[in-house]
Motif scaffolding. Structure first.
Motif, PDB file in Angstrom:
ATOM      1  N   LEU A 103      44.710  41.952  32.322  1.00 32.08           N
ATOM      2  CA  LEU A 103      44.954  41.496  34.059  1.00 32.08           C
ATOM      3  C   LEU A 103      46.043  39.934  33.694  1.00 32.08           C
ATOM      4  O   LEU A 103      46.818  39.933  34.632  1.00 32.08           O
ATOM      5  CB  LEU A 103      43.995  40.621  34.278  1.00 32.08           C
ATOM      6  CG  LEU A 103      42.555  41.921  34.757  1.00 32.08           C
ATOM      7  CD1 LEU A 103      41.617  40.829  35.036  1.00 32.08           C
ATOM      8  CD2 LEU A 103      43.433  41.801  35.958  1.00 32.08           C
ATOM      9  N   ILE A 107      38.174  37.061  41.852  1.00 31.39           N
ATOM     10  CA  ILE A 107      38.082  37.781  41.152  1.00 31.39           C
ATOM     11  C   ILE A 107      36.686  37.073  39.582  1.00 31.39           C
ATOM     12  O   ILE A 107      37.019  36.080  38.888  1.00 31.39           O
ATOM     13  CB  ILE A 107      38.760  38.538  40.099  1.00 31.39           C
ATOM     14  CG1 ILE A 107      39.570  39.284  41.361  1.00 31.39           C
ATOM     15  CG2 ILE A 107      38.219  39.791  39.373  1.00 31.39           C
ATOM     16  CD1 ILE A 107      40.492  40.097  40.675  1.00 31.39           C
ATOM     17  N   VAL A 151      35.610  40.243  44.773  1.00 32.71           N
ATOM     18  CA  VAL A 151      35.327  41.298  43.122  1.00 32.71           C
ATOM     19  C   VAL A 151      34.735  41.120  42.593  1.00 32.71           C
ATOM     20  O   VAL A 151      34.715  39.800  41.639  1.00 32.71           O
ATOM     21  CB  VAL A 151      37.015  41.810  42.527  1.00 32.71           C
ATOM     22  CG1 VAL A 151      36.239  43.282  41.772  1.00 32.71           C
ATOM     23  CG2 VAL A 151      38.212  42.503  43.454  1.00 32.71           C
ATOM     24  N   MET A 195      31.839  47.520  39.805  1.00 36.89           N
ATOM     25  CA  MET A 195      31.937  46.693  40.333  1.00 36.89           C
ATOM     26  C   MET A 195      31.855  46.720  42.082  1.00 36.89           C
ATOM     27  O   MET A 195      31.329  47.754  42.708  1.00 36.89           O
ATOM     28  CB  MET A 195      33.865  46.777  40.501  1.00 36.89           C
ATOM     29  CG  MET A 195      34.657  46.461  41.893  1.00 36.89           C
ATOM     30  SD  MET A 195      36.588  46.889  41.948  1.00 36.89           S
ATOM     31  CE  MET A 195      37.154  45.904  40.011  1.00 36.89           C
ATOM     32  N   THR A 207      33.259  44.699  46.069  1.00 41.15           N
ATOM     33  CA  THR A 207      33.658  43.850  46.402  1.00 41.15           C
ATOM     34  C   THR A 207      33.616  43.566  47.891  1.00 41.15           C
ATOM     35  O   THR A 207      32.978  44.479  48.577  1.00 41.15           O
ATOM     36  CB  THR A 207      35.262  45.202  46.654  1.00 41.15           C
ATOM     37  OG1 THR A 207      34.668  46.368  47.221  1.00 41.15           O
ATOM     38  CG2 THR A 207      35.940  45.620  45.263  1.00 41.15           C
ATOM     39  N   PHE A 242      42.170  46.344  40.804  1.00 37.29           N
ATOM     40  CA  PHE A 242      42.055  44.697  41.785  1.00 37.29           C
ATOM     41  C   PHE A 242      41.949  44.282  42.832  1.00 37.29           C
ATOM     42  O   PHE A 242      43.340  43.820  43.223  1.00 37.29           O
ATOM     43  CB  PHE A 242      41.683  43.594  40.505  1.00 37.29           C
ATOM     44  CG  PHE A 242      41.860  44.113  38.994  1.00 37.29           C
ATOM     45  CD1 PHE A 242      40.206  43.405  38.916  1.00 37.29           C
ATOM     46  CD2 PHE A 242      41.382  45.265  38.297  1.00 37.29           C
ATOM     47  CE1 PHE A 242      38.725  43.863  37.997  1.00 37.29           C
ATOM     48  CE2 PHE A 242      40.915  45.488  37.224  1.00 37.29           C
ATOM     49  CZ  PHE A 242      39.635  44.822  36.870  1.00 37.29           C
TER      50      PHE A 242
END
Length: 197
Positions: free
Chosen positions: A54, A105, A134, A147, A149, A167
């Motif tokens: 990331l 996130i 997220v 995951m 969201t 993402f």
């Protein structure tokens, strides 16, 4: 990371003052400080691998967002937690040195001792943050990423080696096998062997 027995009721100010100089990190939950113990080799690799992926993507994209690993707290109501990886894009949030309040996130690597807590209490608590887009749970015992969201109404979606994860909010895609780099659990060994066949 294992959470040890809680200490007596603390105010936010007492907790933050004590945490600045503490040798052991603590999460503050309902006024009680819980000591955090060390993480396993795989736990460190998984959070480090995702952080690196990331971070490089954010840098490549010249993103204004900031990413943190392990030692930065997130404040939710009057509680403070240490996510394994967290991204915030809020300018005011980035200026706060000791905790963040508006991450988009949050990632937790599941440990046997915290699995249930991360999948229930933390998930519900984190999802109460208006900024959060997220929430990711990374399993270290098998190659599985869960995951949630905001866009999906917080419905779980699962990812495995060979999949890529988008993402939301930062326009970054990461391959699952890159997150599991050097994590030699049974699932990853089978995936790597199948790729060599």
């Amino acid at each position: 990371m294992e959470i040890n027995a809680a200490q007596s009721h603390l105010t936010e100010a007492d907790y933050l003052n004590g945490e600045r100089d503490a040798e052991i990190r603590h999460e503050l939950i309902d006024g009680k400080a819980y000591a955090m113990t060390g993480a396993s080799d795989y736990h460190n690799k998984l959070s480090g691998n995702l952080f690196a992926e990331l971070r490089m993507a954010l840098k490549r994209n010249n993103s204004p967002c900031s990413i943190y690993i392990n030692d930065m707290k997130v404040k939710v109501n009057h509680n403070f937690y240490y996510p394994d990886v967290m991204v915030t894009c809020d300018r005011e949030d980035i200026g706060n040195d000791y905790f963040k309040t508006s991450p988009i996130i949050i990632v937790e690597v599941l440990s046997p001792s915290t699995r249930r807590f991360d999948k229930t209490h933390k998930r519900q608590t984190y999802q109460s943050l208006e900024s959060l887009q997220v929430y990711v749970l990374i399993d270290q015992e098998r190659a599985e990423i869960e995951m949630f969201t905001r866009q999906s109404g917080w419905q779980a979606e699962y990812f495995y080696p060979g999949d890529s994860i988008q993402f939301d909010g930062i326009d970054v895609v990461v391959a699952v096998e890159d997150i599991y780099y050097q994590v030699n659990n049974d699932d990853m060994q089978a995936f790597l062997q199948a790729g060599q066949a």
